[in-house]
Design a protein around this motif. Structure first.
Motif, short mmCIF file in Angstrom:
data_model
loop_
_atom_site.label_atom_id
_atom_site.label_comp_id
_atom_site.label_asym_id
_atom_site.label_seq_id
_atom_site.Cartn_x
_atom_site.Cartn_y
_atom_site.Cartn_z
N MET A 1 -5.09 16.70 7.02
CA MET A 1 -4.41 15.86 8.01
C MET A 1 -4.58 16.46 9.39
O MET A 1 -4.27 17.63 9.61
N GLU A 2 -5.11 15.69 10.31
CA GLU A 2 -5.35 16.18 11.66
C GLU A 2 -4.13 15.97 12.54
O GLU A 2 -3.44 14.95 12.45
N LEU A 3 -3.89 16.96 13.42
CA LEU A 3 -2.72 16.91 14.28
C LEU A 3 -2.77 15.70 15.22
O LEU A 3 -1.74 15.08 15.49
N ARG A 4 -3.97 15.32 15.64
CA ARG A 4 -4.08 14.18 16.56
C ARG A 4 -3.68 12.88 15.87
O ARG A 4 -3.17 11.96 16.51
N HIS A 5 -3.88 12.81 14.55
CA HIS A 5 -3.45 11.62 13.82
C HIS A 5 -1.93 11.55 13.74
O HIS A 5 -1.35 10.47 13.84
N VAL A 6 -1.29 12.71 13.57
CA VAL A 6 0.18 12.74 13.55
C VAL A 6 0.73 12.37 14.91
O VAL A 6 1.70 11.61 15.03
N THR A 7 0.09 12.89 15.97
CA THR A 7 0.51 12.55 17.33
C THR A 7 0.39 11.05 17.57
O THR A 7 1.27 10.42 18.18
N ALA A 8 -0.71 10.47 17.13
CA ALA A 8 -0.92 9.02 17.29
C ALA A 8 0.14 8.23 16.55
O ALA A 8 0.69 7.25 17.06
N PHE A 9 0.45 8.65 15.31
CA PHE A 9 1.46 7.94 14.53
C PHE A 9 2.81 7.96 15.24
O PHE A 9 3.49 6.92 15.33
N VAL A 10 3.25 9.13 15.72
CA VAL A 10 4.56 9.23 16.37
C VAL A 10 4.61 8.34 17.61
O VAL A 10 5.61 7.67 17.87
N ALA A 11 3.52 8.32 18.38
CA ALA A 11 3.50 7.48 19.58
C ALA A 11 3.65 6.01 19.23
O ALA A 11 4.43 5.28 19.84
N VAL A 12 2.91 5.54 18.23
CA VAL A 12 3.00 4.13 17.83
C VAL A 12 4.38 3.83 17.23
O VAL A 12 4.99 2.79 17.49
N ARG A 38 -7.03 5.91 9.47
CA ARG A 38 -7.48 7.11 8.75
C ARG A 38 -6.28 7.88 8.17
O ARG A 38 -6.35 8.42 7.07
N LEU A 39 -5.20 7.93 8.94
CA LEU A 39 -4.00 8.61 8.44
C LEU A 39 -3.43 7.87 7.23
O LEU A 39 -3.05 8.51 6.22
N GLU A 40 -3.38 6.55 7.31
CA GLU A 40 -2.88 5.77 6.18
C GLU A 40 -3.76 5.96 4.94
O GLU A 40 -3.27 6.09 3.82
N THR A 52 0.26 -10.33 14.87
CA THR A 52 -0.17 -10.58 16.25
C THR A 52 0.99 -10.45 17.23
O THR A 52 0.78 -10.29 18.42
N ARG A 53 2.21 -10.52 16.70
CA ARG A 53 3.39 -10.47 17.57
C ARG A 53 4.10 -9.11 17.58
O ARG A 53 4.73 -8.77 18.58
N SER A 54 4.05 -8.40 16.49
CA SER A 54 4.89 -7.21 16.41
C SER A 54 4.26 -6.14 15.53
O SER A 54 3.34 -6.40 14.75
N VAL A 55 4.80 -4.94 15.71
CA VAL A 55 4.46 -3.78 14.87
C VAL A 55 5.77 -3.20 14.36
O VAL A 55 6.69 -2.93 15.15
N ARG A 56 5.86 -3.05 13.03
CA ARG A 56 7.08 -2.48 12.44
C ARG A 56 6.72 -1.37 11.47
O ARG A 56 5.66 -1.41 10.84
N LEU A 57 7.60 -0.39 11.36
CA LEU A 57 7.42 0.67 10.39
C LEU A 57 7.72 0.17 8.99
O LEU A 57 8.69 -0.58 8.78
N THR A 58 6.90 0.57 8.05
CA THR A 58 7.22 0.32 6.64
C THR A 58 8.23 1.37 6.19
O THR A 58 8.57 2.31 6.92
N SER A 59 8.71 1.27 4.98
CA SER A 59 9.64 2.28 4.46
C SER A 59 8.95 3.64 4.40
O SER A 59 9.56 4.68 4.68
N ALA A 60 7.65 3.63 4.06
CA ALA A 60 6.90 4.89 4.06
C ALA A 60 6.78 5.45 5.48
O ALA A 60 6.90 6.67 5.71
N GLY A 61 6.56 4.59 6.45
CA GLY A 61 6.47 5.02 7.84
C GLY A 61 7.78 5.60 8.34
O GLY A 61 7.80 6.62 9.03
N ARG A 62 8.91 4.95 7.97
CA ARG A 62 10.21 5.48 8.38
C ARG A 62 10.46 6.85 7.76
O ARG A 62 11.01 7.75 8.40
N SER A 63 10.05 7.02 6.52
CA SER A 63 10.23 8.32 5.85
C SER A 63 9.35 9.41 6.47
O SER A 63 9.70 10.59 6.46
N PHE A 64 8.20 9.00 6.98
CA PHE A 64 7.24 9.95 7.52
C PHE A 64 7.58 10.37 8.95
O PHE A 64 7.17 11.44 9.41
N LEU A 65 8.38 9.55 9.67
CA LEU A 65 8.56 9.75 11.10
C LEU A 65 9.24 11.07 11.43
O LEU A 65 8.75 11.84 12.26
#
Length: 316
Positions: A1-12, A38-40, A52-65
């Motif tokens: 897992m690359e640190l830049r991918h984690v940084t990108a995830f947190v920003a989004v 790539r992270l997923e 096209t309208r929104s971006v939401r965290l999945t349950s996995a995304g919320r757990s990972f944040l």
């Protein structure tokens, strides 16, 4: 897992918008989207629900944040610690010392360092006599040592922090205690209390040199590991000893200090360190020591030899 991918995830995850997250990271949106995919793929889970309208965290995304935020916070702490250490603001410095002669100088250094650079920890190694401290500094197992001049090891720098004299300590009821000063030759038949012969004590070496110059070898009847014990044994009547003016703060019932007659025998206490030691914390400690333990003025004749007498400059 690359640190830049984690940084990108947190920003989004915090922006919930790829465009704003890309702007925050100062990068284009397509590479950001690629990093998230790539992270997923690496995690084997979907982190965002995209439309096209929104971006939401999945349950996995919320757990990972939160763990992802903790990772980035830990990296930030590590980076700041490394930079602070590189500036000499954080780290450890090992210091070797021994004897009552450090009674005044060592506390002055530790207090000054604690006040100005609390991120630097001094690892203090007691019962490290001057000759042993010098050898360990030269080999690199100590950063800094309290030693006595002359120093004859190449690659070791020194700075004088005190100039002392040899004095005689003897039982208060000893006949010589009546004298204002004592000729060294008058001690020829006296039993001596001394540091162990194999301990690397420069004071023992100076005692033997002084006595041999006066025409005799001191008869050591008792050895002890420190000045406090030696002087307690002297006060108890076991023998006499030669000690340093810096040890006269040790007061025992039945103990007397008297100067030696004739020219005073001078010893110089110094700090020693490897000239090529790259430690930034050591440079900071030396800079603090230059203020807390200044070289006595006017300086004595240092003599010639391969040792390097250094007036430490923090900018060097």
């Amino acid at each position: 897992m690359e640190l830049r991918h984690v940084t990108a995830f947190v920003a989004v995850a915090e922006e919930l918008h790829f465009g704003r997250a890309a702007q925050r990271l100062q990068m284009a949106q397509p590479p950001l989207s690629q990093q998230i995919r790539r992270l997923e793929k690496e995690l084997g889970v979907q982190l965002f629900e995209r439309s096209t309208r929104s971006v939401r965290l999945t349950s996995a995304g919320r757990s990972f944040l939160e763990p992802a935020r903790a990772v980035l916070a830990g990296v930030d702490i590590a980076q700041r610690a490394a930079r602070a250490a590189g500036r000499g603001e954080y780290g450890r410095v090992t210091v070797g010392f021994a004897g009552a002669s450090s009674h005044e100088s060592l506390p002055l250094l530790t207090r000054a360092l604690r006040a100005s650079h609390p991120g630097i920890e001094l690892i203090l190694e007691g019962q490290t006599y001057a000759n042993v401290a010098l050898a360990r500094v030269a080999e690199g197992s100590l950063d800094l040592g309290f030693v006595r001049l002359p120093v004859t090891r190449l690659g070791v720098s020194t700075r004088v922090i005190a100039e002392e004299q040899l004095v005689c300590a003897l039982p208060l009821d000893h006949p010589l205690a009546e004298s204002e000063s004592i000729p060294v030759a008058a001690l020829a038949d006296e039993p001596f209390v001394s540091f162990p012969g194999n301990a690397g004590s420069s004071l023992r070496d100076a005692t033997f040199r002084t006595c041999e110059t006066a025409g005799f070898t001191p008869r050591v009847v008792q050895e002890a590991p420190d000045s406090y014990t030696i002087l307690a044994l002297v006060a108890a009547g076991v023998g006499v000893t030669l000690t340093l003016t810096s040890c006269r703060h040790i007061q025992q019932n039945g103990l007397a200090y008297r100067p030696l007659a004739g020219s005073a025998v001078q010893l110089q206490a110094a700090l020693a360190w490897r000239t090529d030691n790259p430690s930034a914390p050591l440079r900071t400690v030396l800079s603090v020591a230059a203020r807390a333990l200044p070289t006595p003025r006017p300086p004595m004749d240092r003599g010639a030899g391969p040792s390097r007498q250094t007036s430490f400059d923090a900018s060097s």
